[in-house]
Design an enzyme around this catalytic site. Structure first.
Site, short mmCIF file in Angstrom:
data_model
loop_
_atom_site.label_atom_id
_atom_site.label_comp_id
_atom_site.label_asym_id
_atom_site.label_seq_id
_atom_site.Cartn_x
_atom_site.Cartn_y
_atom_site.Cartn_z
N PHE A 9 0.83 -1.19 0.00
CA PHE A 9 0.00 0.00 0.00
C PHE A 9 0.86 1.24 0.00
O PHE A 9 1.85 1.34 0.73
CB PHE A 9 -0.90 0.03 1.24
CG PHE A 9 -2.04 -0.92 1.16
CD1 PHE A 9 -3.22 -0.57 0.55
CD2 PHE A 9 -1.91 -2.20 1.68
CE1 PHE A 9 -4.27 -1.46 0.47
CE2 PHE A 9 -2.95 -3.10 1.61
CZ PHE A 9 -4.14 -2.74 1.00
N ASP A 10 0.47 2.20 -0.81
CA ASP A 10 1.04 3.54 -0.77
C ASP A 10 0.26 4.32 0.28
O ASP A 10 -0.82 3.89 0.70
CB ASP A 10 0.91 4.19 -2.15
CG ASP A 10 1.61 5.54 -2.23
OD1 ASP A 10 2.62 5.73 -1.54
OD2 ASP A 10 1.12 6.41 -2.97
N VAL A 11 0.76 5.46 0.70
CA VAL A 11 0.09 6.24 1.73
C VAL A 11 -0.77 7.34 1.12
O VAL A 11 -1.99 7.33 1.22
CB VAL A 11 1.12 6.86 2.72
CG1 VAL A 11 0.43 7.77 3.71
CG2 VAL A 11 1.87 5.76 3.45
N VAL A 121 4.56 1.16 1.48
CA VAL A 121 5.72 1.63 0.74
C VAL A 121 5.39 3.04 0.27
O VAL A 121 4.39 3.24 -0.42
CB VAL A 121 6.01 0.72 -0.48
CG1 VAL A 121 7.23 1.21 -1.23
CG2 VAL A 121 6.19 -0.72 -0.04
N LYS A 155 10.44 6.16 -5.15
CA LYS A 155 9.55 5.42 -6.04
C LYS A 155 9.40 6.28 -7.28
O LYS A 155 9.44 7.51 -7.18
CB LYS A 155 8.18 5.23 -5.40
CG LYS A 155 8.15 4.35 -4.21
CD LYS A 155 6.75 4.12 -3.65
CE LYS A 155 5.82 5.26 -3.91
NZ LYS A 155 4.51 5.16 -3.41
#
Length: 159
Positions: A9-11, A121, A155
């Site tokens: 999961f991204d934030v 991540v 990223k």
């Protein structure tokens, strides 16, 4: 031993409403310097900030350069000379305290946590990401938080 599948999961924009936190943060900064907190001025900052982070992703500048330069450039358009690092500290203080979950996130994650590992991540500033995730209660659901700043790569680079 129970095997888990992993869901990354991204934030920002996936778990947390960064746009809302950013808006509150930039409103605070604008007000502090006597610049009207209009939608136009907030959008101007948003686009400038985004362009700086895109430069980081392309390895054209460093994260540290973003944190200082974006506010210096932004306020120079209003004829105001600022120390970008100091302004970033004021802005970051608001971001560190702000964590707005997107609708349904906690329910979805609670539904997935027993079947999947849920590491996070994310790009961004590590201090802000950790604090925002803790405020939102997401740090306890995640199977590890991985901030690009700590790995030395942004990223979406392969590294």
């Amino acid at each position: 031993m129970k095997k888990y599948q992993v869901l990354l999961f991204d934030v920002d924009g996936t778990l947390l409403d960064f746009d809302k936190a950013e808006k509150i943060g930039i409103e605070r900064v604008l007000t502090h310097f006597g610049v009207p907190a209009t939608e136009e001025n907030m959008q101007k900052y948003h686009h400038l900030n985004k362009s700086y982070w895109q430069k980081v992703e392309r390895s054209e500048i460093t994260r540290e350069q973003v944190l200082g330069r974006r506010f210096e450039e932004f306020f120079s358009d209003f004829g105001i000379k600022v120390n970008g690092a100091v302004v970033d500290g004021l802005y970051r203080q608001t971001l560190n305290e702000s964590a707005f979950l997107l609708d349904g996130v906690m329910d979805r994650l609670n539904g997935l946590k027993n079947r999947y590992e849920l590491p996070i991540v994310t790009n961004g500033v590590a201090e802000t990401q950790y604090q925002s995730l803790a405020v939102a209660g997401l740090d306890k659901l995640s199977k590890g938080i991985h901030v690009s700043e700590e790995y030395g790569y942004q990223k979406p680079t392969q590294e």
